[in-house]
Design an enzyme around this catalytic site. Structure first.
Site, PDB file in Angstrom:
ATOM      1  N   ASP A   1       0.881  -1.159   0.000  1.00  0.00           N
ATOM      2  CA  ASP A   1       0.000   0.000   0.000  1.00  0.00           C
ATOM      3  C   ASP A   1       0.933   1.228   0.000  1.00  0.00           C
ATOM      4  OD1 ASP A   1      -2.289   1.691   0.518  1.00  0.00           O
ATOM      5  OD2 ASP A   1      -1.552   1.808   2.583  1.00  0.00           O
TER       6      ASP A   1
ATOM      7  N   ASP B   1       0.069   5.094   1.009  1.00  0.00           N
ATOM      8  CA  ASP B   1      -0.071   6.029   2.140  1.00  0.00           C
ATOM      9  C   ASP B   1      -0.068   5.266   3.468  1.00  0.00           C
ATOM     10  OD1 ASP B   1      -0.634   8.488   0.531  1.00  0.00           O
ATOM     11  OD2 ASP B   1      -2.404   7.369  -0.079  1.00  0.00           O
TER      12      ASP B   1
ATOM     13  N   GLY C   1      -7.310   4.228   3.526  1.00  0.00           N
ATOM     14  CA  GLY C   1      -7.345   3.183   2.504  1.00  0.00           C
ATOM     15  C   GLY C   1      -8.466   3.307   1.501  1.00  0.00           C
TER      16      GLY C   1
ATOM     17  N   ASN D   1      -3.072   9.861  -6.729  1.00  0.00           N
ATOM     18  CA  ASN D   1      -1.797  10.596  -6.786  1.00  0.00           C
ATOM     19  C   ASN D   1      -0.599   9.667  -6.650  1.00  0.00           C
ATOM     20  OD1 ASN D   1      -2.880  13.386  -6.794  1.00  0.00           O
ATOM     21  ND2 ASN D   1      -3.688  12.824  -4.791  1.00  0.00           N
TER      22      ASN D   1
HETATM   23  C1  BG6 Z   1      -5.491   6.119   0.281  1.00  0.00           C
HETATM   24  C2  BG6 Z   1      -5.384   6.861   1.587  1.00  0.00           C
HETATM   25  O1  BG6 Z   1      -4.251   5.512   0.010  1.00  0.00           O
HETATM   26  O2  BG6 Z   1      -5.816   6.990  -0.787  1.00  0.00           O
HETATM   27  C3  BG6 Z   1      -6.623   7.708   1.831  1.00  0.00           C
HETATM   28  O3  BG6 Z   1      -5.254   5.917   2.622  1.00  0.00           O
HETATM   29  C4  BG6 Z   1      -6.865   8.607   0.638  1.00  0.00           C
HETATM   30  O4  BG6 Z   1      -6.423   8.470   2.998  1.00  0.00           O
HETATM   31  C5  BG6 Z   1      -7.023   7.734  -0.616  1.00  0.00           C
HETATM   32  O5  BG6 Z   1      -8.036   9.376   0.833  1.00  0.00           O
HETATM   33  C6  BG6 Z   1      -7.292   8.533  -1.873  1.00  0.00           C
HETATM   34  O6  BG6 Z   1      -6.171   9.333  -2.156  1.00  0.00           O
HETATM   35  P1  BG6 Z   1      -6.101  10.497  -3.254  1.00  0.00           P
HETATM   36  O7  BG6 Z   1      -4.635  10.860  -3.257  1.00  0.00           O
HETATM   37  O8  BG6 Z   1      -6.551   9.910  -4.558  1.00  0.00           O
HETATM   38  O9  BG6 Z   1      -7.001  11.567  -2.784  1.00  0.00           O
HETATM   39 MG    MG Z   2      -2.598   3.119   3.685  1.00  0.00          MG
END
Ligand code: BG6
Ligand code: MG
Length: 213
Positions: free
Chosen positions: A9, A11, A46, A118
């Site tokens: 994973d 984040d 997640g 992202n």
């Molecule tokens: C996950 C994170 O990896 O991605 C979440 O744990 C986050 O906290 C989700 O909201 C979506 O991320 P992004 O960068 O597309 O807004």
């Molecule tokens: Mg995570």
């Protein structure tokens, strides 16, 4: 157990960005007049950006127009991206770089399985994108975590069976996805996961690849 590949994973497992997501969502919740703390944020870890905003609105028993919903998503992402402008290798979590290097030396494939849209941008900022055979993120899936699609796609791209593959996760939704998909589920750095995982590690320094590969 003979493991052929590792799926990470992003984040909260590879990088410290989970806190940045929390601060950005807290800002969104404040705009909506909804109280939101770190405990509430556990439910968001997640899951996708869209599902996160839906959960915050549920927490505050609020409904908003589709237009405003999309505007808040954009603003949250701007706030978040602004907060990670200076992200670099010092933001990698302990043990990450060492494990990626060791996996490479031992001939094991690595992938990223993230809900974030992202992810590719962040991995390139961290200068670790070249370690991954496959990167599957929020742009590549129809069903976000806790659905296992993100990890199943990663395993397929690496040409390995889920049972030959460890998934490292810090979120409940990610652990559910890994278990549903038939992967070996390692919870990392979130003690609340202990009862729900195959194995638990306080951080990746504690992981001994030789034991599993
Ligand atoms: C996950 C994170 O990896 O991605 C979440 O744990 C986050 O906290 C989700 O909201 C979506 O991320 P992004 O960068 O597309 O807004
Ligand atoms: Mg995570």
């Amino acid at each position: 157990m003979k493991i052929k590949a590792l799926i990470f994973d992003l984040d909260g497992v590879l990088v410290t960005t989970e806190h940045n997501h929390f601060v950005a969502w807290k800002n969104t919740a404040e705009v909506l007049g909804i109280s939101f703390d770190e405990e509430d944020n556990e439910q968001l870890k997640g899951i996708s950006r869209v599902d996160s905003l839906k959960k915050i609105l549920e927490m505050g028993s609020k409904t908003i127009s589709e237009e405003y919903f999309n505007e808040l998503l954009l603003k949250k992402n701007e706030f978040y991206l602004n907060s990670i402008q200076n992200l670099n290798q010092t933001n990698l979590l302990p043990g990450v770089l060492e494990l990626l290097k060791k996996a490479k030396d031992m001939g094991l494939k690595c992938a990223v399985g993230s809900s974030s849209k992202n992810a590719r941008f962040i991995l390139s900022k961290l200068e670790i994108d070249t370690y991954f055979t496959a990167i599957v993120d929020g742009n590549d899936v129809s069903y976000p975590k806790p659905h296992p699609e993100v990890f199943i796609k990663g395993a397929e791209l690496m040409g390995v069976e889920p049972s030959q593959c460890i998934v490292f996760e810090d979120a409940q939704s990610g652990i559910q996805a890994a278990i549903k998909g038939g992967f070996v589920a390692f919870g990392v750095g979130n003690a609340a996961l202990i009862d729900h995982v195959d194995y638990y590690l306080p951080n990746l320094i504690e992981f001994s690849l030789e034991e599993y590969a």
